[in-house]
Design a protein around this motif. Structure first.
Motif, PDB file in Angstrom:
ATOM      1  N   PRO A 106       1.726   6.997 -11.073  1.00  0.00           N
ATOM      2  CA  PRO A 106       1.271   6.343  -9.842  1.00  0.00           C
ATOM      3  C   PRO A 106       0.339   7.215  -9.010  1.00  0.00           C
ATOM      4  CG  PRO A 106       3.581   6.966  -9.676  1.00  0.00           C
ATOM      5  CD  PRO A 106       3.182   7.176 -11.094  1.00  0.00           C
ATOM      6  N   GLU A 107       0.436   8.517  -9.162  1.00  0.00           N
ATOM      7  CA  GLU A 107      -0.425   9.410  -8.376  1.00  0.00           C
ATOM      8  C   GLU A 107      -1.874   9.341  -8.813  1.00  0.00           C
ATOM      9  OE1 GLU A 107       1.183  13.328  -8.371  1.00  0.00           O
ATOM     10  OE2 GLU A 107       3.097  12.725  -7.487  1.00  0.00           O
ATOM     11  N   GLU A 108      -2.116   8.747  -9.951  1.00  0.00           N
ATOM     12  CA  GLU A 108      -3.483   8.659 -10.457  1.00  0.00           C
ATOM     13  C   GLU A 108      -4.170   7.349 -10.073  1.00  0.00           C
ATOM     14  OE1 GLU A 108      -3.399   9.422 -14.625  1.00  0.00           O
ATOM     15  OE2 GLU A 108      -2.810  11.520 -14.385  1.00  0.00           O
ATOM     16  N   TYR A 109      -3.490   6.509  -9.330  1.00  0.00           N
ATOM     17  CA  TYR A 109      -4.100   5.247  -8.921  1.00  0.00           C
ATOM     18  C   TYR A 109      -4.848   5.431  -7.608  1.00  0.00           C
ATOM     19  CZ  TYR A 109      -2.301   2.585 -12.760  1.00  0.00           C
ATOM     20  OH  TYR A 109      -2.079   2.093 -14.027  1.00  0.00           O
ATOM     21  N   ASP A 110      -5.936   4.686  -7.483  1.00  0.00           N
ATOM     22  CA  ASP A 110      -6.849   4.892  -6.372  1.00  0.00           C
ATOM     23  C   ASP A 110      -6.564   3.992  -5.179  1.00  0.00           C
ATOM     24  OD1 ASP A 110      -8.778   5.227  -9.124  1.00  0.00           O
ATOM     25  OD2 ASP A 110      -8.845   6.838  -7.623  1.00  0.00           O
ATOM     26  N   TYR A 111      -6.110   2.804  -5.439  1.00  0.00           N
ATOM     27  CA  TYR A 111      -5.818   1.853  -4.371  1.00  0.00           C
ATOM     28  C   TYR A 111      -4.514   1.129  -4.672  1.00  0.00           C
ATOM     29  CZ  TYR A 111     -10.569   2.581  -2.722  1.00  0.00           C
ATOM     30  OH  TYR A 111     -11.712   3.147  -2.253  1.00  0.00           O
ATOM     31  N   TRP A 112      -3.819   0.748  -3.585  1.00  0.00           N
ATOM     32  CA  TRP A 112      -2.537   0.057  -3.692  1.00  0.00           C
ATOM     33  C   TRP A 112      -2.497  -1.147  -2.774  1.00  0.00           C
ATOM     34  CZ3 TRP A 112       0.898   1.326  -7.342  1.00  0.00           C
ATOM     35  CH2 TRP A 112       0.836   2.603  -7.905  1.00  0.00           C
ATOM     36  N   GLY A 113      -1.730  -2.140  -3.196  1.00  0.00           N
ATOM     37  CA  GLY A 113      -1.389  -3.233  -2.313  1.00  0.00           C
ATOM     38  C   GLY A 113      -0.151  -2.872  -1.513  1.00  0.00           C
ATOM     39  N   GLN A 114       0.295  -3.789  -0.688  1.00  0.00           N
ATOM     40  CA  GLN A 114       1.386  -3.491   0.242  1.00  0.00           C
ATOM     41  C   GLN A 114       2.765  -3.674  -0.380  1.00  0.00           C
ATOM     42  OE1 GLN A 114       0.128  -6.353  -0.130  1.00  0.00           O
ATOM     43  NE2 GLN A 114       1.680  -7.893   0.266  1.00  0.00           N
ATOM     44  N   GLY A 115       2.848  -4.285  -1.526  1.00  0.00           N
ATOM     45  CA  GLY A 115       4.141  -4.489  -2.183  1.00  0.00           C
ATOM     46  C   GLY A 115       4.764  -5.828  -1.844  1.00  0.00           C
ATOM     47  N   THR A 116       5.560  -6.318  -2.777  1.00  0.00           N
ATOM     48  CA  THR A 116       6.288  -7.559  -2.569  1.00  0.00           C
ATOM     49  C   THR A 116       7.706  -7.376  -3.095  1.00  0.00           C
ATOM     50  OG1 THR A 116       6.241  -9.969  -2.938  1.00  0.00           O
ATOM     51  CG2 THR A 116       5.478  -8.589  -4.768  1.00  0.00           C
ATOM     52  N   GLN A 117       8.681  -7.813  -2.318  1.00  0.00           N
ATOM     53  CA  GLN A 117      10.099  -7.568  -2.639  1.00  0.00           C
ATOM     54  C   GLN A 117      10.591  -8.564  -3.674  1.00  0.00           C
ATOM     55  OE1 GLN A 117      12.459  -5.182  -1.315  1.00  0.00           O
ATOM     56  NE2 GLN A 117      13.679  -5.996  -3.008  1.00  0.00           N
ATOM     57  N   VAL A 118      11.223  -8.037  -4.691  1.00  0.00           N
ATOM     58  CA  VAL A 118      11.912  -8.861  -5.690  1.00  0.00           C
ATOM     59  C   VAL A 118      13.383  -8.493  -5.651  1.00  0.00           C
ATOM     60  CG1 VAL A 118      12.194  -9.327  -8.156  1.00  0.00           C
ATOM     61  CG2 VAL A 118       9.898  -9.120  -7.175  1.00  0.00           C
ATOM     62  N   THR A 119      14.221  -9.486  -5.446  1.00  0.00           N
ATOM     63  CA  THR A 119      15.663  -9.259  -5.404  1.00  0.00           C
ATOM     64  C   THR A 119      16.312 -10.174  -6.435  1.00  0.00           C
ATOM     65  OG1 THR A 119      15.571  -8.737  -3.048  1.00  0.00           O
ATOM     66  CG2 THR A 119      17.728  -9.260  -3.983  1.00  0.00           C
ATOM     67  N   VAL A 120      17.079  -9.567  -7.340  1.00  0.00           N
ATOM     68  CA  VAL A 120      17.751 -10.318  -8.390  1.00  0.00           C
ATOM     69  C   VAL A 120      19.245 -10.248  -8.131  1.00  0.00           C
ATOM     70  CG1 VAL A 120      18.049 -10.634 -10.870  1.00  0.00           C
ATOM     71  CG2 VAL A 120      15.907  -9.688  -9.984  1.00  0.00           C
ATOM     72  N   SER A 121      19.848 -11.392  -7.928  1.00  0.00           N
ATOM     73  CA  SER A 121      21.292 -11.437  -7.660  1.00  0.00           C
ATOM     74  C   SER A 121      22.067 -11.653  -8.950  1.00  0.00           C
ATOM     75  CB  SER A 121      21.592 -12.561  -6.672  1.00  0.00           C
ATOM     76  OG  SER A 121      21.238 -13.814  -7.233  1.00  0.00           O
ATOM     77  N   SER A 122      23.254 -11.088  -8.980  1.00  0.00           N
ATOM     78  CA  SER A 122      24.078 -11.189 -10.195  1.00  0.00           C
ATOM     79  C   SER A 122      24.947 -12.435 -10.169  1.00  0.00           C
ATOM     80  CB  SER A 122      24.941  -9.955 -10.331  1.00  0.00           C
ATOM     81  OG  SER A 122      25.730  -9.781  -9.175  1.00  0.00           O
TER      82      SER A 122
END
Length: 122
Positions: A106-122
């Motif tokens: 990941p340190e070699e990536y130049d740009y990032w988005g803000q992220g999106t949460q994924v939650t998986v319930s059991s």
């Protein structure tokens, strides 16, 4: 370059989700788009990446067969299809752009988005 990830949510184990990353800015065939994830208290983990030009993909070994990355160069988007989700897939998922090709670092990536949460319930 700006990235906007979307499509996260709450899903039951065994379900599926499709994440999308909209990218603004000029991209070239030599660039790569990657997906990473980060669970609380853990480092950012490589999920997979795709070369913008050739469309070839690379995946984390543990996720092969369940996760699929695709891209639409005309729309400047990259997607992550996730099937048979497990509780351990719960994380914030990030998309990134690397100008110099595919990398799992990941340190070699130049740009990032803000992220999106994924939650998986059991």
């Amino acid at each position: 370059v700006q990235l906007q990830a979307s499509g996260g949510g709450l899903v039951q184990a065994g379900g599926s989700l499709r994440l999308s990353c909209a990218i603004s800015g000029r991209l070239y065939s030599s660039h790569a788009m990657g997906w990473f994830r980060q669970a609380p208290g853990k480092k950012r983990e490589f999920v997979g990446a795709i070369r913008r030009g050739a469309g070839t993909t690379v995946y984390a070994e543990s996720l092969k067969g369940r996760f699929t990355i695709s891209r639409d160069n005309a729309a400047n988007t990259v997607s992550l299809e996730m099937n048979n989700l497990k509780p351990e897939d719960t994380a914030v998922y990030y998309c990134g752009v690397r100008f110099r090709g595919v990398s799992s670092n990941p340190e070699e990536y130049d740009y990032w988005g803000q992220g999106t949460q994924v939650t998986v319930s059991s």
